[in-house]
Design an enzyme around this catalytic site. Structure first.
Site, short mmCIF file in Angstrom:
data_model
loop_
_atom_site.label_atom_id
_atom_site.label_comp_id
_atom_site.label_asym_id
_atom_site.label_seq_id
_atom_site.Cartn_x
_atom_site.Cartn_y
_atom_site.Cartn_z
N HIS A 64 1.74 4.59 -2.84
CA HIS A 64 1.84 6.04 -2.62
C HIS A 64 3.11 6.59 -3.24
O HIS A 64 3.14 7.70 -3.74
CB HIS A 64 1.83 6.35 -1.12
CG HIS A 64 0.46 6.25 -0.50
ND1 HIS A 64 -0.66 6.75 -1.09
CD2 HIS A 64 0.04 5.69 0.66
CE1 HIS A 64 -1.71 6.51 -0.33
NE2 HIS A 64 -1.32 5.86 0.74
N HIS B 187 0.84 -1.20 0.00
CA HIS B 187 0.00 0.00 0.00
C HIS B 187 0.88 1.25 0.00
O HIS B 187 0.66 2.19 -0.76
CB HIS B 187 -0.90 -0.05 1.25
CG HIS B 187 -1.69 1.20 1.50
ND1 HIS B 187 -3.03 1.28 1.25
CD2 HIS B 187 -1.32 2.40 2.01
CE1 HIS B 187 -3.45 2.49 1.58
NE2 HIS B 187 -2.44 3.19 2.05
N GLU B 188 1.90 1.25 0.83
CA GLU B 188 2.79 2.41 0.90
C GLU B 188 3.58 2.59 -0.40
O GLU B 188 3.86 3.70 -0.82
CB GLU B 188 3.75 2.31 2.09
CG GLU B 188 3.05 2.23 3.45
CD GLU B 188 2.08 3.39 3.68
OE1 GLU B 188 2.30 4.48 3.14
OE2 GLU B 188 1.08 3.17 4.39
#
Lengths: 610, 195
Positions: free
Chosen positions: A176, A172-173
């Site tokens: 980003h 998920h990071e």
């Protein structure tokens, strides 16, 4: 969604944000102006003068001017701080850097998971930080671009999540980082800081006053003055807070959308929806905890999931509700949080004893199981790079083996460890093709970030000496320097933010022509250039200007191309790819020029992006 | 006269089509060859970890000599297959053999860990835990790198097989490339239902 589109979207959204923040700033300044006017008049009434006008006093004008300057100045200051890379934020949040030589089992695992996701997403391996104080499950990504990105996780992530759940959170990071959300987030932090500063100034006035008041109580003469100072403190604080409040609404609205995208990308990277869904379920099941760090509120939107319990949850929440996020990933979920996956309780992993890393590299002495040759071979080429010295040695050996004349002897003074590593890698990398060499280079670069400033300067000097060892710079060496610039400059020097200047092919076609000429040259095909021109016409509807393959000009061209819009960069890179494949083979030079171009113009090429 | 022009036109179109298809095939072949480098790096690391694994396990399970020898044999076999495949990734046979060897290696390592269950001391050994984590991670990395490679191979094979490009592929003998699919022996035999 294509990640180029996602990045471009993030950038376009940034433009709108500038407008909104300008409005928020203007609103704050205007309210300060009006309120000061009221205060002056009120002060006048207290003194018996009641014909003062409401507005246009010198003092209210000055307040407006000062705050109008202070807010952008504060933002600019914070933004400058932030361009130093994600490490600044991580340190602000009280995190600690995890070193690649760590002996702790769960830290080792975290690093491994990060490396895996780097391969899956095609982003360079970022620094990894841990927030030791946080027992809740949370994580963040920070930095202005992939090269200086960091990923931080809370301690809770390490002992409350399974490996695949941790993988989901880290993926998920990574989304980003890949989708350009980090840069957006950094800007948001900077701008909010300007408004926050006004509020903080008000608070500071009030708290100083409390001390002063305590010492000189009973002095009735200055009572009026005190009252005025108190009131102005309250005004600054409340107006500033209002500004921050509106800024937070904007921030939250942007952030919520990016979270769904990141969750979806996490599933795409890990190819396992249960990892991230499991992590979200565990978070939802645990009692809610706020992140403890004092800086956490300005960085709320950085985190993996947001705090609950805001006054206006719909407006201010930086993250969509957990339940919605879980449903988006796992539509078949029945909404029952009590049912854990397999276990009813949160899966607690046992803390483990630190491992002696040296013991892991025990020489293989199972002579009775195998022959001595295997042992020697294994000793000679342990397929991993774990220390800075080794990473340096890999770089030196790659450079040494790439020139026309092989430089087998060290050019600079090497430490014992470096020398041993060099001897190993020298043999291993000599016969490799460029794609293989680049793969090793990419493994070594993240380790080089651990060098101190001093070491880094020395390393660059040494590398230069190695590069010039044979008296000339090969394309591979040129590419390697570009890769290092790309991935280390942001860490050791302040990498300037490159503005986007060119949006149209017409503005950069000469630079593109030089690049294409250089790419056509290794294949030595006269026809290549004319086919190139045809393709250029087909794609962009323009004539390709004449250019010669000149590497000095190529350098200038790449500097120019770095300032083009992302979508144009993608088109240029795609055309380059087409050219390298034109003659049917990708020779080493072509691989190298392609890689150097991608690094120089600042585009990360994901493995499956092509 | 018109007939001649038409014939010449057709020949020119045919020629351009042959050139275009040929180049397309070559391009696709190069793309997957390049993607192989990433897998290669990780497999090398995997093979280098295994001797350490055996060394650690040896101290605890002296009675399992056979298992340990099988691991080493499978590792050596896989390493030579890797070297062969790295030389020429477009050799479907070599890549197929490598995938098979990796599958066998995965199988015997799985067996080693299964046997290790019976040795609590070994299971709790810090080095053993660390090594198994490193192996897991390396396997994950291989599988992520493999996705890129397999995508490239699939697009090459598709190009090679569809009509009419398959004619060109046949004439210039573009061989089929092999996907890198690892099936662990142990995974296949794992399905056992007992009441």
């Amino acid at each position: 969604m294509n990640f180029f589109t996602a990045q471009e979207q993030a950038r376009r959204r940034t433009k709108w944000l500038v407008l909104w923040f300008a409005l928020a700033t203007a609103g704050t300044v205007a309210s300060l102006y009006v309120i000061t006017g009221f205060l002056v008049r009120w002060n006048g009434i207290l003194r018996g003068v009641d014909d003062l006008p409401w507005m246009g006093h010198e003092i209210s004008l000055w307040t407006a001017v000062i705050s109008g300057l202070a807010i952008p100045a504060g933002s600019a200051f914070k933004l400058m701080q932030l361009t130093q890379g994600g490490g600044v934020i991580a340190r602000d949040l009280g995190a600690r850097r995890v070193m690649p030589i760590t002996k702790d089992f769960s830290e080792r695992q975290l690093l491994n998971v990060v490396e895996e996701m780097a391969i899956a997403s095609g982003v360079p391996v970022p620094e990894v930080w841990i927030m030791d104080e946080e027992s809740s499950i949370n994580a963040f990504a920070a930095g202005t671009e992939p090269a200086n990105a960091v990923i931080g996780v809370s301690h809770g992530c390490l002992n409350k999540l399974t490996r695949s759940e941790l993988q989901g959170v880290v993926a998920h990071e990574f989304s980003h980082i890949l989708n350009g959300d980090m840069r957006l987030n950094m800007r948001l932090i900077g701008w909010i800081f300007g408004l926050l500063m006004i509020a903080m100034a008000g608070r500071a006035i009030l708290s100083t006053l409390r001390h002063v008041r305590g010492r000189s109580s009973g002095d009735s003469k200055s009572g009026n003055g005190y009252l005025l100072i108190i009131v102005s403190g309250v005004v600054l604080w409340s107006v500033g807070s209002m500004g921050v409040f509106f800024a937070r609404i904007i921030q939250a609205a942007v952030s919520r959308q990016r979270e769904y995208l990141a969750d979806a990308a996490a599933v795409q990277f890990t190819r396992d929806p249960y990892g991230i869904a499991g992590a979200l379920k565990i978070i939802a099941r645990l009692p809610q905890q706020r992140v403890l760090s004092p800086h956490a509120s300005e960085a709320a939107h950085l985190f993996f999931h947001g705090p609950v319990g805001y006054l206006f949850p719909g407006l201010l929440a930086t993250h969509p509700p957990l339940v919605k996020r879980i449903h988006a990933i796992d539509p078949s979920w029945d909404g029952d949080l009590r049912k854990g996956d397999g276990e009813g309780e949160v899966n607690m992993r046992k803390p483990s004893a630190p491992v002696d890393a040296a013991a892991l590299v025990t020489p293989f002495s199972a002579m009775d199981l195998s022959d001595a040759a295997l042992v020697r071979k294994n000793m000679a080429s342990r397929g991993s790079i774990r220390t800075v010295a080794e990473a340096k040695a890999v770089m030196f050996s790659l450079v040494a083996g790439s020139g026309r004349a092989l430089v087998a002897k060290p050019v600079t003074v090497l430490s014992e460890e470096e020398q041993a590593a060099f001897d190993r890698w020298w043999i291993l990398t000599r016969g490799m093709n460029s794609a293989q060499k680049i793969a090793w280079m990419d493994l070594a670069i993240p380790l080089l970030r651990q060098m101190t400033q001093e070491e880094y300067r020395q390393f660059r000097e040494d590398l230069q000496a190695w590069t010039m060892g044979d008296g000339q710079v090969s394309i591979f060496e040129w590419m390697l320097h570009h890769a290092i610039d790309r991935h280390l400059l942001g860490v050791f020097d302040r990498a300037d933010v490159v503005p986007v200047r060119w949006h149209d092919m017409a503005q950069v076609e000469h630079a593109v022509a030089v690049l294409l000429a250089c790419l056509c040259q290794p294949s030595m095909q006269a026809a290549a250039w004319s086919r190139c021109a045809e393709e250029f016409w087909r794609r962009f509807g323009r004539h390709l200007p004449e250019a010669t393959a000149d590497f000095r000009k190529l350098q200038e061209s790449l500097t120019l191309l770095e300032q083009t819009a992302t979508e144009l960069k993608e088109q240029i890179l795609d055309l380059c790819r087409w050219v390298t494949l034109l003659d049917g083979t990708i020779c080493n030079e072509e691989t190298e020029i392609m890689r150097a171009t991608a690094d120089a113009i600042g585009v990360a090429v994901p493995p499956r992006g092509a | 006269m018109i007939g001649l022009v038409v014939v010449l036109g057709l020949v020119a179109v045919l020629f351009m089509w042959v050139v275009g298809s040929y180049n397309g095939l070559v391009v696709a072949r190069n793309l997957f060859r390049n993607a192989f480098a990433q897998i290669d790096v990780q497999l090398k690391r995997r093979h280098d970890l295994i001797p350490n694994l055996v060394e650690t396990a040896k101290g605890y399970m002296a009675h399992e000599r056979e298992t340990l020898e099988a691991v080493i044999a499978a590792r050596n076999h896989a390493e030579s297959a890797r070297t062969a495949a790295a030389m020429n990734p477009s050799d479907a046979d070599a890549v197929g053999k490598l995938a098979q060897a990796e599958g066998q290696l995965g199988g015997v390592i799985g067996r080693l860990f299964a046997v290790a269950e019976a040795y609590p001391d070994l299971k709790a050994n810090a080095n053993m835990m660390q090594l198994s984590e490193e192996l897991t991670s390396t396997e994950n990395k291989v599988s992520f790198a493999r996705q890129a490679y397999n995508d490239a191979v699939t697009s090459y094979n598709n190009k090679r097989e569809v009509f009419p490009t398959n004619l060109i592929a046949g004439i210039f003998s573009f061989a089929a490339a092999s996907l890198f699919e690892i099936t662990h022996e142990q995974e296949r035999e794992a399905v056992k239902v007992s009441f």
